[in-house]
Write a protein that holds these residues in place. Structure first.
Motif, PDB file in Angstrom:
ATOM      1  N   GLY A   7       0.822  -1.214   0.000  1.00 58.56           N
ATOM      2  CA  GLY A   7       0.000   0.000   0.000  1.00 58.56           C
ATOM      3  C   GLY A   7       0.849   1.253   0.000  1.00 58.56           C
ATOM      4  O   GLY A   7       0.580   2.209  -0.742  1.00 58.56           O
ATOM      5  N   ILE A   8       1.909   1.245   0.795  1.00 61.64           N
ATOM      6  CA  ILE A   8       2.812   2.394   0.856  1.00 61.64           C
ATOM      7  C   ILE A   8       3.528   2.568  -0.484  1.00 61.64           C
ATOM      8  O   ILE A   8       3.652   3.681  -0.996  1.00 61.64           O
ATOM      9  CB  ILE A   8       3.812   2.233   2.018  1.00 61.64           C
ATOM     10  N   ALA A   9       3.960   1.460  -1.059  1.00 60.99           N
ATOM     11  CA  ALA A   9       4.639   1.526  -2.350  1.00 60.99           C
ATOM     12  C   ALA A   9       3.704   2.077  -3.424  1.00 60.99           C
ATOM     13  O   ALA A   9       4.111   2.886  -4.261  1.00 60.99           O
ATOM     14  CB  ALA A   9       5.151   0.145  -2.746  1.00 60.99           C
ATOM     15  N   LEU A  10       2.446   1.685  -3.377  1.00 58.23           N
ATOM     16  CA  LEU A  10       1.460   2.167  -4.346  1.00 58.23           C
ATOM     17  C   LEU A  10       1.235   3.674  -4.185  1.00 58.23           C
ATOM     18  O   LEU A  10       1.162   4.410  -5.173  1.00 58.23           O
ATOM     19  CB  LEU A  10       0.148   1.404  -4.182  1.00 58.23           C
ATOM     20  N   VAL A  12       3.361   5.874  -2.911  1.00 59.27           N
ATOM     21  CA  VAL A  12       4.583   6.568  -3.364  1.00 59.27           C
ATOM     22  C   VAL A  12       4.630   6.615  -4.883  1.00 59.27           C
ATOM     23  O   VAL A  12       4.952   7.651  -5.480  1.00 59.27           O
ATOM     24  CB  VAL A  12       5.838   5.869  -2.788  1.00 59.27           C
ATOM     25  N   LEU A  13       4.280   5.517  -5.539  1.00 57.64           N
ATOM     26  CA  LEU A  13       4.265   5.476  -6.998  1.00 57.64           C
ATOM     27  C   LEU A  13       3.230   6.445  -7.562  1.00 57.64           C
ATOM     28  O   LEU A  13       3.504   7.178  -8.519  1.00 57.64           O
ATOM     29  CB  LEU A  13       3.983   4.049  -7.481  1.00 57.64           C
ATOM     30  N   ALA A  14       2.064   6.488  -6.954  1.00 60.32           N
ATOM     31  CA  ALA A  14       1.013   7.407  -7.406  1.00 60.32           C
ATOM     32  C   ALA A  14       1.458   8.857  -7.261  1.00 60.32           C
ATOM     33  O   ALA A  14       1.220   9.682  -8.153  1.00 60.32           O
ATOM     34  CB  ALA A  14      -0.274   7.161  -6.630  1.00 60.32           C
ATOM     35  N   LEU A  15       2.110   9.185  -6.156  1.00 59.82           N
ATOM     36  CA  LEU A  15       2.608  10.550  -5.955  1.00 59.82           C
ATOM     37  C   LEU A  15       3.679  10.910  -6.975  1.00 59.82           C
ATOM     38  O   LEU A  15       3.713  12.039  -7.478  1.00 59.82           O
ATOM     39  CB  LEU A  15       3.159  10.713  -4.538  1.00 59.82           C
ATOM     40  N   ALA A  16       4.533   9.979  -7.302  1.00 60.00           N
ATOM     41  CA  ALA A  16       5.584  10.232  -8.295  1.00 60.00           C
ATOM     42  C   ALA A  16       4.981  10.485  -9.669  1.00 60.00           C
ATOM     43  O   ALA A  16       5.394  11.413 -10.377  1.00 60.00           O
ATOM     44  CB  ALA A  16       6.553   9.051  -8.342  1.00 60.00           C
ATOM     45  N   VAL A  17       4.000   9.703 -10.047  1.00 61.18           N
ATOM     46  CA  VAL A  17       3.343   9.882 -11.350  1.00 61.18           C
ATOM     47  C   VAL A  17       2.616  11.216 -11.378  1.00 61.18           C
ATOM     48  O   VAL A  17       2.688  11.967 -12.355  1.00 61.18           O
ATOM     49  CB  VAL A  17       2.375   8.709 -11.638  1.00 61.18           C
ATOM     50  N   TRP A  18       1.923  11.535 -10.317  1.00 65.68           N
ATOM     51  CA  TRP A  18       1.169  12.795 -10.235  1.00 65.68           C
ATOM     52  C   TRP A  18       2.094  14.007 -10.330  1.00 65.68           C
ATOM     53  O   TRP A  18       1.809  14.954 -11.055  1.00 65.68           O
ATOM     54  CB  TRP A  18       0.378  12.844  -8.929  1.00 65.68           C
TER      55      TRP A  18
END
Length: 96
Positions: A7-10, A12-18
Motif C-alpha cells: 500500500g505504501i509503495a502504491l 509513493v508510486l502514485a505521488l511520483a506519477v502525479w
C-alpha cells in the motif's frame, strides 16, 4: 507491517506519477508562454511600437551603476515577479 508495504509503495508510486504530470504541464505552459511573448515582441517591432518602461526599472540601472548587481537582481524579482534565472538574465542585458 508486511501488509502495509504494498500500500505504501502504491501511494509513493502514485505521488511520483502525479508530480511528473504536473511538471510536464508546467513546462508545456512555460514553452507556450515564451512563444507568445516572442510573437508579441515581433508584432511590436513590426508596428514600430516600443514597450513602455516601468519607471521603477531606473532603480535597477542606478544599482548597476553602483556595481550592486545582486541587489539589482533582487529588485527586478520584486518588481516583475520573475524567477532568479530570468531576473539575472534581464539585469545582465540591462548592464550591457
Amino acid at each position: 507491517m508486511e501488509n502495509l508495504l504494498p500500500g505504501i509503495a502504491l501511494v509513493v508510486l502514485a505521488l511520483a506519477v502525479w508530480s511528473s504530470t504536473g511538471d510536464r504541464r508546467s513546462k508545456t505552459l512555460e514553452r507556450r508562454l515564451v512563444r507568445l511573448e516572442n510573437k508579441v515582441d515581433l508584432l511590436l517591432a513590426h508596428a514600430g511600437i516600443e514597450e513602455p518602461q516601468d519607471p521603477r526599472l531606473a532603480e535597477i540601472d542606478a544599482l548597476l551603476a553602483k556595481d550592486k548587481k545582486i541587489q539589482a537582481i533582487k529588485l527586478h524579482r520584486e518588481l516583475t515577479g520573475s524567477g532568479l534565472a530570468e531576473a539575472k538574465e534581464a539585469v545582465e542585458r540591462r548592464a550591457r
